[in-house]
Design a protein around this motif. Structure first.
Motif, PDB file in Angstrom:
ATOM      1  N   VAL A  72       4.777  -0.927   8.544  1.00  0.00           N
ATOM      2  CA  VAL A  72       4.608   0.481   8.165  1.00  0.00           C
ATOM      3  C   VAL A  72       5.983   1.128   8.063  1.00  0.00           C
ATOM      4  CG1 VAL A  72       3.568   2.675   8.832  1.00  0.00           C
ATOM      5  CG2 VAL A  72       2.351   0.529   9.275  1.00  0.00           C
ATOM      6  N   ARG A 128      -5.110  -6.470   4.562  1.00  0.00           N
ATOM      7  CA  ARG A 128      -4.556  -7.258   5.677  1.00  0.00           C
ATOM      8  C   ARG A 128      -5.397  -8.486   6.001  1.00  0.00           C
ATOM      9  NH1 ARG A 128      -6.275  -6.108  11.099  1.00  0.00           N
ATOM     10  NH2 ARG A 128      -7.970  -4.585  11.210  1.00  0.00           N
ATOM     11  N   SER A 130      -8.478   0.556   2.516  1.00  0.00           N
ATOM     12  CA  SER A 130      -7.532  -0.256   1.743  1.00  0.00           C
ATOM     13  C   SER A 130      -6.758  -1.194   2.644  1.00  0.00           C
ATOM     14  CB  SER A 130      -6.572   0.652   0.972  1.00  0.00           C
ATOM     15  OG  SER A 130      -7.258   1.408  -0.004  1.00  0.00           O
ATOM     16  N   LEU A 131      -6.308  -0.683   3.769  1.00  0.00           N
ATOM     17  CA  LEU A 131      -5.508  -1.498   4.681  1.00  0.00           C
ATOM     18  C   LEU A 131      -6.324  -2.664   5.226  1.00  0.00           C
ATOM     19  CD1 LEU A 131      -2.818  -1.883   6.097  1.00  0.00           C
ATOM     20  CD2 LEU A 131      -3.639  -0.397   7.920  1.00  0.00           C
ATOM     21  N   VAL A 139       1.020  -6.165   9.420  1.00  0.00           N
ATOM     22  CA  VAL A 139       1.235  -4.928   8.668  1.00  0.00           C
ATOM     23  C   VAL A 139       2.567  -4.292   9.068  1.00  0.00           C
ATOM     24  CG1 VAL A 139       0.352  -2.618   8.186  1.00  0.00           C
ATOM     25  CG2 VAL A 139      -1.238  -4.526   8.467  1.00  0.00           C
ATOM     26  N   ILE A 160      -7.132   5.176   3.327  1.00  0.00           N
ATOM     27  CA  ILE A 160      -6.060   4.332   3.864  1.00  0.00           C
ATOM     28  C   ILE A 160      -6.654   3.207   4.709  1.00  0.00           C
ATOM     29  CG2 ILE A 160      -4.011   4.263   5.339  1.00  0.00           C
ATOM     30  CD1 ILE A 160      -3.580   7.238   4.618  1.00  0.00           C
ATOM     31  N   VAL A 214       1.223  -7.170   4.721  1.00  0.00           N
ATOM     32  CA  VAL A 214       0.989  -5.910   4.016  1.00  0.00           C
ATOM     33  C   VAL A 214       2.134  -4.964   4.363  1.00  0.00           C
ATOM     34  CG1 VAL A 214      -0.546  -3.946   3.659  1.00  0.00           C
ATOM     35  CG2 VAL A 214      -1.511  -6.209   4.128  1.00  0.00           C
ATOM     36  N   LEU A 260       0.855  -1.178   0.000  1.00  0.00           N
ATOM     37  CA  LEU A 260       0.000   0.000   0.000  1.00  0.00           C
ATOM     38  C   LEU A 260       0.898   1.236   0.000  1.00  0.00           C
ATOM     39  CD1 LEU A 260      -2.873   1.187   0.136  1.00  0.00           C
ATOM     40  CD2 LEU A 260      -2.708   1.084   2.638  1.00  0.00           C
ATOM     41  N   THR A 267      -0.368   8.367   8.319  1.00  0.00           N
ATOM     42  CA  THR A 267      -0.423   6.906   8.215  1.00  0.00           C
ATOM     43  C   THR A 267      -0.585   6.239   9.579  1.00  0.00           C
ATOM     44  OG1 THR A 267       0.858   6.893   6.162  1.00  0.00           O
ATOM     45  CG2 THR A 267       0.815   4.853   7.443  1.00  0.00           C
ATOM     46  N   THR A 283       3.303  -0.995   3.968  1.00  0.00           N
ATOM     47  CA  THR A 283       2.917   0.354   3.585  1.00  0.00           C
ATOM     48  C   THR A 283       4.164   1.232   3.515  1.00  0.00           C
ATOM     49  OG1 THR A 283       2.581   1.486   5.727  1.00  0.00           O
ATOM     50  CG2 THR A 283       0.845  -0.026   4.989  1.00  0.00           C
ATOM     51  N   VAL A 299      -3.592   3.722  10.527  1.00  0.00           N
ATOM     52  CA  VAL A 299      -3.345   2.324  10.897  1.00  0.00           C
ATOM     53  C   VAL A 299      -3.972   2.023  12.257  1.00  0.00           C
ATOM     54  CG1 VAL A 299      -1.575   0.613  11.446  1.00  0.00           C
ATOM     55  CG2 VAL A 299      -1.256   2.146   9.495  1.00  0.00           C
TER      56      VAL A 299
END
Length: 253
Positions: free
Chosen positions: A147, A62, A57-58, A145, A54, A68, A11, A82, A70, A86
């Motif tokens: 980041v 996930r 999509s996340l 995830v 965001i 995932v 992402l 972000t 980002t 999240v």
């Protein structure tokens, strides 16, 4: 029965990417990084600096893929949202992480660790830090995830800390057969038949030279996790091309 290889999505976050002001190179870097670990990158999305976009999509990514990644939006400015998004997606608080605070205090020194820079110490509750050996400001992991920063040099350096946390899979082997003098339409039927006969492998066709002066041709790429099967498929394709009077050579092994 073999265990399926892990899957992943990327992402990319940032208005600057969507506007064209910044050219993204992180997707290519992450794709190569994951490929070397035998992790299948199956989807990539680019979204702007909008929280709802965001989060949506996340959450979709996930719950679909094993991992995932980002990039972007974890700096000190107002549009770096972000971390907030999240935390929203996971439904958790966004406190300052004590280890991140300590890292940034050491980085900036007395009087320089202001409110804007403290934003980079915020990590969703339950998250762990991703080391940043370039500028110190950490990324973070929460659940599946990861980041990371948007700056390519920093993002690439962060991957070193990410790699040991990932479950790896069987590496994909790829070989390329370059066909000279003909376009992909000439060999499409032959390639389609080969793909149908070898469903465990992936066949790709990538033409070059169209619309320009000079040689035209097509690169045929065969991919698979069984190296012997890939080699056999290359040999078979080369034989078929030779029988059809088409010049070809293997350019990668």
């Amino acid at each position: 029965m073999s265990t399926p290889s892990p899957t992943a999505a990327v992402l990319i976050i940032g208005d600057e990417v969507l506007s064209g002001r910044t050219q993204d190179t992180n997707l290519n870097t992450i794709a190569r990084f994951l490929g070397a670990l035998g992790i299948d990158l199956l989807e990539a999305r680019t979204v702007g600096d909008r929280t709802a976009q965001i989060v949506d999509s996340l959450n979709a990514l996930r719950t679909t893929y094993d991992y995932v990644f980002t990039t972007g939006g974890i700096g000190p400015t107002h549009d770096d949202i972000t971390a907030d998004a999240v935390a929203n997606a996971f439904g958790v608080a966004l406190p300052e992480h004590p280890d991140a605070v300590a890292i940034l205090e050491k980085r900036y020194g007395p009087g320089e660790f202001n409110a804007a820079r403290r934003r980079m110490a915020r990590v969703p509750e339950g998250g762990s830090l991703i080391a940043n050996p370039v500028t110190d400001a950490p990324g973070f992991q929460i659940g599946n995830v990861f980041v990371m920063a948007g700056a390519p040099r920093i993002m690439t350096a962060m991957l070193e800390d990410v790699a040991p946390r990932l479950r790896t899979g069987a590496i994909v082997h790829a070989r390329t057969v370059q066909v000279s003098g003909v376009g992909e339409g000439t060999i499409a039927e032959m390639l389609g038949a080969a793909a149908k006969a070898n469903r465990a492998l992936s066949y790709g066709s990538y033409p070059f030279g169209h619309g320009s002066v000079g040689e035209i041709g097509t690169n045929l790429v065969i991919r698979g996790r069984d190296a012997a099967a890939v080699d056999a498929a290359v040999d078979s394709l080369m034989a078929d091309l030779a029988a059809a009077g088409i010049e070809a050579r293997v350019i990668t092994a």
